[in-house]
Design a protein around this motif. Structure first.
Motif, PDB file in Angstrom:
ATOM      1  N   THR B   2       5.040  26.053 -23.777  1.00  0.00           N
ATOM      2  CA  THR B   2       6.655  26.104 -23.855  1.00  0.00           C
ATOM      3  C   THR B   2       6.670  27.343 -25.376  1.00  0.00           C
ATOM      4  OG1 THR B   2       7.007  23.427 -23.687  1.00  0.00           O
ATOM      5  CG2 THR B   2       8.309  24.151 -25.849  1.00  0.00           C
ATOM      6  N   PRO B   3       7.743  27.897 -25.091  1.00  0.00           N
ATOM      7  CA  PRO B   3       7.894  29.048 -26.262  1.00  0.00           C
ATOM      8  C   PRO B   3       8.332  28.166 -27.541  1.00  0.00           C
ATOM      9  CG  PRO B   3       8.921  29.559 -24.088  1.00  0.00           C
ATOM     10  CD  PRO B   3       8.413  28.778 -24.007  1.00  0.00           C
ATOM     11  N   SER B   4       7.282  28.807 -28.614  1.00  0.00           N
ATOM     12  CA  SER B   4       7.089  28.122 -30.135  1.00  0.00           C
ATOM     13  C   SER B   4       8.711  28.163 -30.425  1.00  0.00           C
ATOM     14  CB  SER B   4       5.758  28.361 -30.589  1.00  0.00           C
ATOM     15  OG  SER B   4       6.357  29.621 -30.724  1.00  0.00           O
ATOM     16  N   GLY B   5       8.864  26.439 -31.159  1.00  0.00           N
ATOM     17  CA  GLY B   5       9.711  26.819 -31.794  1.00  0.00           C
ATOM     18  C   GLY B   5      11.424  27.067 -31.114  1.00  0.00           C
ATOM     19  N   SER B   6      10.766  26.226 -29.752  1.00  0.00           N
ATOM     20  CA  SER B   6      12.613  26.086 -29.201  1.00  0.00           C
ATOM     21  C   SER B   6      13.025  25.404 -29.088  1.00  0.00           C
ATOM     22  CB  SER B   6      11.643  26.837 -27.410  1.00  0.00           C
ATOM     23  OG  SER B   6      11.593  28.151 -27.645  1.00  0.00           O
ATOM     24  N   SER B  29      14.830  29.646 -22.492  1.00  0.00           N
ATOM     25  CA  SER B  29      14.461  29.405 -23.600  1.00  0.00           C
ATOM     26  C   SER B  29      15.426  29.895 -24.827  1.00  0.00           C
ATOM     27  CB  SER B  29      12.846  28.996 -23.494  1.00  0.00           C
ATOM     28  OG  SER B  29      12.490  30.618 -24.113  1.00  0.00           O
ATOM     29  N   ILE B  30      15.767  28.608 -25.351  1.00  0.00           N
ATOM     30  CA  ILE B  30      16.690  29.612 -26.162  1.00  0.00           C
ATOM     31  C   ILE B  30      16.244  28.882 -27.671  1.00  0.00           C
ATOM     32  CG2 ILE B  30      18.044  27.714 -26.011  1.00  0.00           C
ATOM     33  CD1 ILE B  30      20.071  30.534 -26.054  1.00  0.00           C
ATOM     34  N   HIS B  31      16.465  29.647 -29.375  1.00  0.00           N
ATOM     35  CA  HIS B  31      16.003  29.569 -30.623  1.00  0.00           C
ATOM     36  C   HIS B  31      16.714  28.912 -31.456  1.00  0.00           C
ATOM     37  CE1 HIS B  31      11.814  31.931 -29.698  1.00  0.00           C
ATOM     38  NE2 HIS B  31      11.890  31.041 -30.504  1.00  0.00           N
ATOM     39  N   PRO B  32      17.035  27.946 -32.237  1.00  0.00           N
ATOM     40  CA  PRO B  32      17.810  27.792 -32.971  1.00  0.00           C
ATOM     41  C   PRO B  32      18.862  28.741 -33.194  1.00  0.00           C
ATOM     42  CG  PRO B  32      15.819  26.577 -33.213  1.00  0.00           C
ATOM     43  CD  PRO B  32      15.827  27.296 -32.439  1.00  0.00           C
ATOM     44  N   GLY B  33      20.057  29.370 -34.020  1.00  0.00           N
ATOM     45  CA  GLY B  33      20.608  30.519 -34.039  1.00  0.00           C
ATOM     46  C   GLY B  33      20.064  31.433 -33.279  1.00  0.00           C
ATOM     47  N   GLU B  34      19.558  31.453 -32.234  1.00  0.00           N
ATOM     48  CA  GLU B  34      19.797  32.542 -31.838  1.00  0.00           C
ATOM     49  C   GLU B  34      20.752  32.910 -30.094  1.00  0.00           C
ATOM     50  OE1 GLU B  34      15.299  34.454 -28.676  1.00  0.00           O
ATOM     51  OE2 GLU B  34      16.685  32.669 -28.309  1.00  0.00           O
ATOM     52  N   SER B 192      26.299  31.301 -38.330  1.00  0.00           N
ATOM     53  CA  SER B 192      26.462  31.159 -40.019  1.00  0.00           C
ATOM     54  C   SER B 192      26.270  29.707 -39.514  1.00  0.00           C
ATOM     55  CB  SER B 192      28.082  31.472 -40.470  1.00  0.00           C
ATOM     56  OG  SER B 192      29.185  30.161 -39.652  1.00  0.00           O
ATOM     57  N   THR B 193      26.430  28.829 -38.602  1.00  0.00           N
ATOM     58  CA  THR B 193      25.965  27.288 -38.310  1.00  0.00           C
ATOM     59  C   THR B 193      24.845  27.001 -37.525  1.00  0.00           C
ATOM     60  OG1 THR B 193      27.034  26.903 -36.379  1.00  0.00           O
ATOM     61  CG2 THR B 193      28.606  26.652 -37.737  1.00  0.00           C
ATOM     62  N   ASN B 194      23.826  28.162 -37.817  1.00  0.00           N
ATOM     63  CA  ASN B 194      23.067  28.432 -36.867  1.00  0.00           C
ATOM     64  C   ASN B 194      22.562  27.936 -35.544  1.00  0.00           C
ATOM     65  OD1 ASN B 194      20.492  29.361 -36.917  1.00  0.00           O
ATOM     66  ND2 ASN B 194      19.638  27.294 -37.861  1.00  0.00           N
ATOM     67  N   ALA B 208      26.379  42.427 -25.037  1.00  0.00           N
ATOM     68  CA  ALA B 208      25.464  43.458 -26.725  1.00  0.00           C
ATOM     69  C   ALA B 208      25.923  42.620 -28.145  1.00  0.00           C
ATOM     70  CB  ALA B 208      26.905  44.946 -26.758  1.00  0.00           C
ATOM     71  N   TYR B 209      26.517  41.591 -27.667  1.00  0.00           N
ATOM     72  CA  TYR B 209      26.834  40.598 -29.136  1.00  0.00           C
ATOM     73  C   TYR B 209      25.252  39.467 -28.930  1.00  0.00           C
ATOM     74  CZ  TYR B 209      31.543  42.347 -30.209  1.00  0.00           C
ATOM     75  OH  TYR B 209      32.685  42.791 -30.759  1.00  0.00           O
ATOM     76  N   SER B 210      24.490  40.221 -28.169  1.00  0.00           N
ATOM     77  CA  SER B 210      23.579  38.582 -27.792  1.00  0.00           C
ATOM     78  C   SER B 210      22.138  39.199 -28.443  1.00  0.00           C
ATOM     79  CB  SER B 210      23.313  38.319 -26.219  1.00  0.00           C
ATOM     80  OG  SER B 210      22.187  39.776 -25.593  1.00  0.00           O
ATOM     81  N   ASP B 211      21.367  38.731 -29.072  1.00  0.00           N
ATOM     82  CA  ASP B 211      19.878  39.180 -29.420  1.00  0.00           C
ATOM     83  C   ASP B 211      18.942  39.574 -28.374  1.00  0.00           C
ATOM     84  OD1 ASP B 211      20.180  38.107 -31.998  1.00  0.00           O
ATOM     85  OD2 ASP B 211      20.256  36.114 -30.820  1.00  0.00           O
ATOM     86  N   ARG B 212      19.476  38.561 -26.696  1.00  0.00           N
ATOM     87  CA  ARG B 212      18.171  39.045 -25.482  1.00  0.00           C
ATOM     88  C   ARG B 212      19.239  38.789 -25.058  1.00  0.00           C
ATOM     89  NH1 ARG B 212      14.835  34.753 -23.614  1.00  0.00           N
ATOM     90  NH2 ARG B 212      14.854  33.023 -25.478  1.00  0.00           N
TER      91      ARG B 212
END
Ligand code: ATP
Ligand code: MG
Lengths: 177, 228
Positions: B2-6, B29-34, B192-194, B208-212
């Motif tokens: 599990t990718p940590s913090g996902s 997998s996705i993190h909060p705010g990602e 703004s809401t994470n 292109a608006y994404s982080d990855r």
């Protein structure tokens, strides 16, 4: 085509088996030289550079002499070099088509995964597009217009890449001929 | 692993529809705010992946953990409560309720959660302001433009303060100017809401608006960050 990729292209063509200089030139012109066939001089200067760097070796010389009579074979170092070139995405900039096209065709010719090249390149383009998008969000109208111009060009590259990806099977047939 | 913090993790997802394999061992997998873009050719399984992640469609095999909880072990009521309270959705065509006004549409998820009409519409209006469509609150969806309707849909998706926003081609029906504005507002609001954003798109300028990004091909996913 960018001059620096001629070496890799000739190397890639050698992967399917040893070839003579004149045969290499013919194969290159046929597959990649639509607008600009290679000069014999380019072939020999490139091949002697590849020889010096240990990426090819002379595999035999036909009687009759002359440089075009030399038969070249790719070395293990040469294969590794092609592998690395194909796996490394190009720096995103407008008018990359010929380099990307060459990479995709070579990958198909050498039975590598061409979809990989497309995904890797998309990723590299997106990296640059994210930077431009961010700059655009924070910038004034002039920044926005300049960034948009670059973004549209990069997007055009990618759309062409997607289309190519969707046609890989067909391209593989044509290339195999 | 599990990718940590996902916040949301899926592994080995499989889904077939009759003879068609829509997902063939996809991971995510996705993190909060990602903000993660899901790209790939038409028919490769992007929407199916999104539907599985959101608990709309159960996968045939594989695991999906949201905030540490395995979705397969939840019952239908729990899953739909999760969708209502923790997730938000935006699709290509806004899918607004045509009989309701725009502000009523945005307020709807809050009303369904039991919020009073007045409080729900007040919160709805503040979200519509952020998405620059507070002027059309009294109009019905049939009376607004595509771009306006899509902003209303984004406001509706965000009004409950979801922790994950699922967006499937949210700008697909818009021209580039409106599409980019929607993406800007959507990602600003999510940041703004994470909230995490799962963004299915085939457009690079939207991605292109994404982080990855991940690429889905033949039902398999490829995490481009881990490849390069
Ligand atoms: N409800 C369904 N019933 C039958 N087949 C389905 C269903 N949903 C999806 N499929 C099939 O599963 C595969 C993946 O579909 P999916 O909608 O996930 O693709 P996609 O990547 O979202 O494509 P697009 O970019 O065109 O939206 C396709 O072959 C599709 O026909
Ligand atoms: Mg889809």
């Amino acid at each position: 085509m960018l001059r620096m990729s001629i070496g890799h292209t000739l190397l890639g063509l050698l992967e399917s088996g040893p070839r003579h200089g004149y045969d290499l030139k013919r194969a290159f012109d046929e597959k990649f030289g639509q607008d600009r066939p290679l000069h014999y001089g380019q072939v020999y200067s490139t091949m002697s550079r590849l020889l010096k760097n240990g990426l090819v070796e002379v595999d035999g010389i036909e009687p009759g002499g002359g440089p075009e009579r030399k038969r070249y074979a790719i070395t293990d170092a040469g294969i590794t070099d092609v592998e690395r070139w194909l796996a490394t995405p190009e720096k995103p900039e407008p008018y990359l088509q010929s380099t990307l096209y060459t990479k995709v065709v070579l990958a198909l010719l050498t039975r590598r995964d061409a979809a990989d090249i497309l995904d890797t390149q998309r990723s590299e383009h997106l990296r640059m597009m994210r930077i431009l998008t961010d700059r655009k969000r924070k910038g004034d109208l002039a920044d926005q217009l300049i960034c948009d111009h670059a973004l549209f060009h990069l997007e055009a590259d990618l759309r062409w890449l997607e289309l190519t990806a969707a046609r890989l099977d067909k391209l593989a047939e044509v290339v195999a001929k | 692993m599990t990718p940590s913090g996902s916040l949301l993790v899926a592994e080995g997802l499989r889904k077939t529809y009759g003879p068609t394999t829509a997902l063939d061992g996809a991971d995510f997998s996705i993190h909060p705010g990602e903000v993660v873009a899901v790209m790939g050719p038409s028919g490769s399984g992007k929407s199916t992946l999104l539907h599985c992640l959101a608990g709309i469609v159960p996968p045939d095999a594989g695991s999906i953990r949201y905030d540490g909880r395995e979705m397969a072990t939840m019952n239908d009521a729990q899953r739909s409560a999760l969708r209502r309270s923790e997730f938000g959705f935006v699709f290509q065509f806004g899918q607004l309720v045509p009989e309701l006004t725009c502000v009523e549409n945005v307020a709807l998820p809050l009303r369904l959660n039991g919020t009073s009409r007045k409080a729900a519409e007040r919160t709805a209006l503040s979200w519509m302001e952020r998405l620059e469509v507070d002027g059309i609150g009294k109009k019905r969806p049939g009376e607004v433009s595509g771009g306006q309707g899509q902003r209303v849909a984004v406001a509706r998706a965000l009004v409950t303060g979801p922790r994950v926003l699922f967006a499937d081609e949210p700008t697909g029906a818009l021209d580039s100017l409106n599409g980019e504005r929607v993406m800007e507002l959507l990602t600003d609001a999510a940041r703004s809401t994470n909230a995490a954003v799962v963004l299915v798109t085939h457009e690079a300028r939207v991605a292109a608006y994404s982080d990855r990004e991940i690429v889905v091909r033949d039902g398999k996913s490829r995490d481009m960050e881990r490849v390069v």
